[in-house]
Design a protein around this motif. Structure first.
Motif, PDB file in Angstrom:
ATOM      1  N   ILE A 158       0.850  -1.190   0.000  1.00 42.95           N
ATOM      2  CA  ILE A 158       0.000   0.000   0.000  1.00 42.95           C
ATOM      3  C   ILE A 158       0.884   1.237   0.000  1.00 42.95           C
ATOM      4  N   VAL A 159       0.512   2.237  -0.768  1.00 41.34           N
ATOM      5  CA  VAL A 159       1.257   3.495  -0.795  1.00 41.34           C
ATOM      6  C   VAL A 159       0.389   4.588  -0.187  1.00 41.34           C
ATOM      7  N   ILE A 160       0.993   5.360   0.727  1.00 44.95           N
ATOM      8  CA  ILE A 160       0.276   6.461   1.358  1.00 44.95           C
ATOM      9  C   ILE A 160       0.869   7.788   0.912  1.00 44.95           C
ATOM     10  N   SER A 161       0.092   8.854   1.080  1.00 45.56           N
ATOM     11  CA  SER A 161       0.464  10.145   0.516  1.00 45.56           C
ATOM     12  C   SER A 161       0.037  11.261   1.464  1.00 45.56           C
ATOM     13  N   GLY A 162       0.907  12.248   1.650  1.00 43.98           N
ATOM     14  CA  GLY A 162       0.556  13.349   2.534  1.00 43.98           C
ATOM     15  C   GLY A 162       1.653  14.392   2.603  1.00 43.98           C
ATOM     16  N   LEU A 163       1.529  15.298   3.572  1.00 44.40           N
ATOM     17  CA  LEU A 163       2.551  16.309   3.767  1.00 44.40           C
ATOM     18  C   LEU A 163       3.845  15.641   4.235  1.00 44.40           C
ATOM     19  N   ARG A 164       4.968  16.231   3.908  1.00 48.11           N
ATOM     20  CA  ARG A 164       6.262  15.588   4.131  1.00 48.11           C
ATOM     21  C   ARG A 164       6.489  15.221   5.600  1.00 48.11           C
ATOM     22  N   ASP A 165       6.203  16.148   6.511  1.00 46.77           N
ATOM     23  CA  ASP A 165       6.429  15.874   7.936  1.00 46.77           C
ATOM     24  C   ASP A 165       5.539  14.734   8.428  1.00 46.77           C
ATOM     25  N   ASP A 166       4.300  14.693   7.954  1.00 44.76           N
ATOM     26  CA  ASP A 166       3.394  13.624   8.368  1.00 44.76           C
ATOM     27  C   ASP A 166       3.897  12.263   7.902  1.00 44.76           C
ATOM     28  N   ILE A 167       4.377  12.210   6.659  1.00 48.09           N
ATOM     29  CA  ILE A 167       4.888  10.940   6.131  1.00 48.09           C
ATOM     30  C   ILE A 167       6.126  10.492   6.905  1.00 48.09           C
ATOM     31  N   LEU A 168       6.984  11.422   7.249  1.00 50.35           N
ATOM     32  CA  LEU A 168       8.174  11.080   8.035  1.00 50.35           C
ATOM     33  C   LEU A 168       7.794  10.580   9.431  1.00 50.35           C
ATOM     34  N   ASN A 169       6.858  11.274  10.062  1.00 43.10           N
ATOM     35  CA  ASN A 169       6.469  10.922  11.424  1.00 43.10           C
ATOM     36  C   ASN A 169       5.676   9.627  11.508  1.00 43.10           C
ATOM     37  N   ALA A 170       4.984   9.270  10.407  1.00 49.05           N
ATOM     38  CA  ALA A 170       4.166   8.061  10.409  1.00 49.05           C
ATOM     39  C   ALA A 170       5.016   6.797  10.375  1.00 49.05           C
ATOM     40  N   SER A 171       6.279   6.937  10.068  1.00 53.89           N
ATOM     41  CA  SER A 171       7.158   5.774   9.981  1.00 53.89           C
ATOM     42  C   SER A 171       7.137   4.947  11.261  1.00 53.89           C
ATOM     43  N   GLN A 172       7.126   5.613  12.393  1.00 52.31           N
ATOM     44  CA  GLN A 172       7.224   4.918  13.679  1.00 52.31           C
ATOM     45  C   GLN A 172       6.040   3.985  13.930  1.00 52.31           C
ATOM     46  N   ILE A 173       4.835   4.430  13.608  1.00 52.31           N
ATOM     47  CA  ILE A 173       3.664   3.603  13.927  1.00 52.31           C
ATOM     48  C   ILE A 173       3.640   2.313  13.105  1.00 52.31           C
ATOM     49  N   PHE A 174       4.133   2.393  11.874  1.00 49.89           N
ATOM     50  CA  PHE A 174       4.149   1.192  11.041  1.00 49.89           C
ATOM     51  C   PHE A 174       5.282   0.254  11.430  1.00 49.89           C
ATOM     52  N   GLN A 175       6.414   0.824  11.781  1.00 48.27           N
ATOM     53  CA  GLN A 175       7.531  -0.013  12.228  1.00 48.27           C
ATOM     54  C   GLN A 175       7.192  -0.723  13.532  1.00 48.27           C
ATOM     55  N   GLU A 176       6.499  -0.024  14.446  1.00 41.83           N
ATOM     56  CA  GLU A 176       6.082  -0.646  15.698  1.00 41.83           C
ATOM     57  C   GLU A 176       5.057  -1.757  15.460  1.00 41.83           C
ATOM     58  N   ALA A 177       4.310  -1.643  14.363  1.00 37.46           N
ATOM     59  CA  ALA A 177       3.323  -2.668  14.010  1.00 37.46           C
ATOM     60  C   ALA A 177       3.951  -3.809  13.220  1.00 37.46           C
ATOM     61  N   GLY A 178       5.264  -3.736  13.009  1.00 37.59           N
ATOM     62  CA  GLY A 178       5.963  -4.803  12.299  1.00 37.59           C
ATOM     63  C   GLY A 178       5.854  -4.726  10.790  1.00 37.59           C
ATOM     64  N   LYS A 179       5.562  -3.549  10.276  1.00 42.91           N
ATOM     65  CA  LYS A 179       5.420  -3.375   8.833  1.00 42.91           C
ATOM     66  C   LYS A 179       6.638  -2.646   8.266  1.00 42.91           C
ATOM     67  N   GLN A 180       7.024  -3.022   7.074  1.00 44.14           N
ATOM     68  CA  GLN A 180       8.140  -2.343   6.422  1.00 44.14           C
ATOM     69  C   GLN A 180       7.647  -1.025   5.846  1.00 44.14           C
ATOM     70  N   TYR A 181       8.405   0.014   6.053  1.00 40.94           N
ATOM     71  CA  TYR A 181       7.986   1.372   5.674  1.00 40.94           C
ATOM     72  C   TYR A 181       9.085   2.015   4.846  1.00 40.94           C
ATOM     73  N   ILE A 182       8.776   2.351   3.606  1.00 47.10           N
ATOM     74  CA  ILE A 182       9.789   2.889   2.698  1.00 47.10           C
ATOM     75  C   ILE A 182       9.324   4.242   2.177  1.00 47.10           C
ATOM     76  N   ILE A 183      10.037   5.301   2.499  1.00 47.17           N
ATOM     77  CA  ILE A 183       9.701   6.628   1.985  1.00 47.17           C
ATOM     78  C   ILE A 183      10.162   6.706   0.533  1.00 47.17           C
ATOM     79  N   LEU A 184       9.259   7.110  -0.354  1.00 50.79           N
ATOM     80  CA  LEU A 184       9.530   7.110  -1.785  1.00 50.79           C
ATOM     81  C   LEU A 184      10.139   8.436  -2.240  1.00 50.79           C
ATOM     82  N   ASN A 185      10.865   8.377  -3.321  1.00 48.69           N
ATOM     83  CA  ASN A 185      11.525   9.547  -3.879  1.00 48.69           C
ATOM     84  C   ASN A 185      10.568  10.283  -4.818  1.00 48.69           C
ATOM     85  N   THR A 186       9.596  10.959  -4.224  1.00 51.44           N
ATOM     86  CA  THR A 186       8.635  11.742  -4.998  1.00 51.44           C
ATOM     87  C   THR A 186       8.622  13.170  -4.484  1.00 51.44           C
ATOM     88  N   SER A 187       8.210  14.090  -5.349  1.00 53.74           N
ATOM     89  CA  SER A 187       8.203  15.508  -4.984  1.00 53.74           C
ATOM     90  C   SER A 187       6.833  15.977  -4.524  1.00 53.74           C
TER      91      SER A 187
END
Length: 354
Positions: A158-187
């Motif tokens: 699944i790919v998620i989309s949002g403001l840059r800070d939100d996408i960066l901060n959301a990394s923790q909740i998915f990692q804690e849930a045992g999910k792999q989280y990859i920030i994409l190189n998009t503008s």
């Protein structure tokens, strides 16, 4: 049966189209004239490092996809039964189906890429090992209501989309849930609420274009069903802010018969997704036409999905029949279709594809 698939942004790579531009010099020259630069030079050499910039990426992929499709048709002499494209690739699917010309498709893609590149800064991330429902629940539970699901690529991608800070901060909740989280190189925060301004401007631009009758069924990213002719422009505008329903689109196709899938253009991203979808999820059960559908909806859906000559079962007849015409609105209120060898029309409500 076979479905041709067209990839979207993210599949671009320097050198793409290396052996294809020389086979279609006239179309390549037309593309250069529309774009104002050499599309072949950007794809093969990318001297100014522009290929990964959205306003250049989208036209480049569109042209390579379109030329690759033509080359395939020349080789096989046969067109596919269905076409589908991922995001930008949907424009190639519409062009392959005869809905838009090569030139008009490129003009649309050029404007789309420019508008999307001008959207507010945002970011995207891929979540691996989670379903769409799990992703949405985690976002809601953790208070990330400003993040949208952009792509349902496979049952576990699944790919998620949002403001840059939100996408960066959301990394923790998915990692804690045992999910792999990859920030994409998009503008930008593509396929999200943050593209609303781009959508509005693109809607106005679309008013200057008309669309021909589709000759091959095209699966819509927005609805995961065949395009309805009258809704092409609306779907293209909506797609900019709407989630890409890739998994559901493929599941729909898997209900239509024993399909082979072949990817046009460059790369094999979509081919890999097909493998994941087949392995992880059963085909979607398609509902029959509902009584609350309008007559026009029934006619449009049938004609976008079933060609003339389709084998069908009809209530009251033991053997299969074959359609002779497209579906029409009969007497102003009845969705009907004509069968070979029968002097009269049959109500679509009584007809089922064989």
């Amino acid at each position: 049966m076979i479905t041709y698939m067209f990839p979207g942004q993210g599949s671009q790579i320097k050198g793409m189209g290396e052996n294809i531009f020389s086979k279609f010099p006239e179309l390549t020259q037309k593309a250069d004239s529309i774009l104002g630069y050499s599309i072949e030079d950007i794809c093969l050499h990318d001297r100014q490092k522009e290929l990964n910039q959205t306003q250049f990426t989208q036209p480049a992929l569109y042209v390579v996809n379109a030329l690759s499709y033509r080359h395939k048709i020349q080789q096989t002499g046969k067109k596919p039964d269905f076409v589908v494209g991922h995001s930008l690739g949907e424009y190639n699917a519409l062009e392959a189906s005869g809905g838009i010309s090569f030139e008009d498709g490129l003009k649309l893609v050029q404007r789309r890429g420019l508008l999307m590149s001008q959207a507010p800064l945002g970011s995207m991330a891929a979540v691996l090992g989670a379903t769409g429902e799990e992703v949405e629940q985690l976002l809601k539970k953790s208070g990330f209501d400003a993040i949208d699901v952009a792509n349902f690529n496979s049952p576990a991608q699944i790919v998620i989309s949002g403001l840059r800070d939100d996408i960066l901060n959301a990394s923790q909740i998915f990692q804690e849930a045992g999910k792999q989280y990859i920030i994409l190189n998009t503008s930008g925060a593509f396929h999200s609420r943050y593209m609303e301004s781009s959508k509005v401007q693109f809607e106005k631009f679309l008013q200057g274009f008309s669309f021909s009758k589709l000759q091959i069924p095209v699966i819509s990213n927005v609805t995961a069903r065949p395009y309805v002719q009258s809704e092409i422009a609306a779907n293209l505008a909506k797609q900019i802010t709407h989630s890409i329903k890739w998994t559901e689109s493929i599941r729909y196709l898997l209900t239509q018969g024993n399909f082979e899938f072949e990817e046009m253009g460059v790369g094999n991203v979509l081919t890999k997704l097909i493998t994941y979808i087949k392995a992880q999820e059963k085909p979607l059960e398609i509902k029959k036409m509902s009584d609350n559908w309008t007559v026009q909806e029934k006619v449009d859906l049938w004609n976008s999905t079933h060609p003339i000559g389709a084998k069908v079962s009809v209530i009251g007849y033991k053997s299969q029949l074959e359609t002779r015409t497209e579906a029409i609105i009969l007497f102003g209120h009845r969705a009907a279709i004509y069968m070979k060898g029968y002097n009269g029309y049959f109500a679509l409500d009584e007809v089922t594809p064989a």
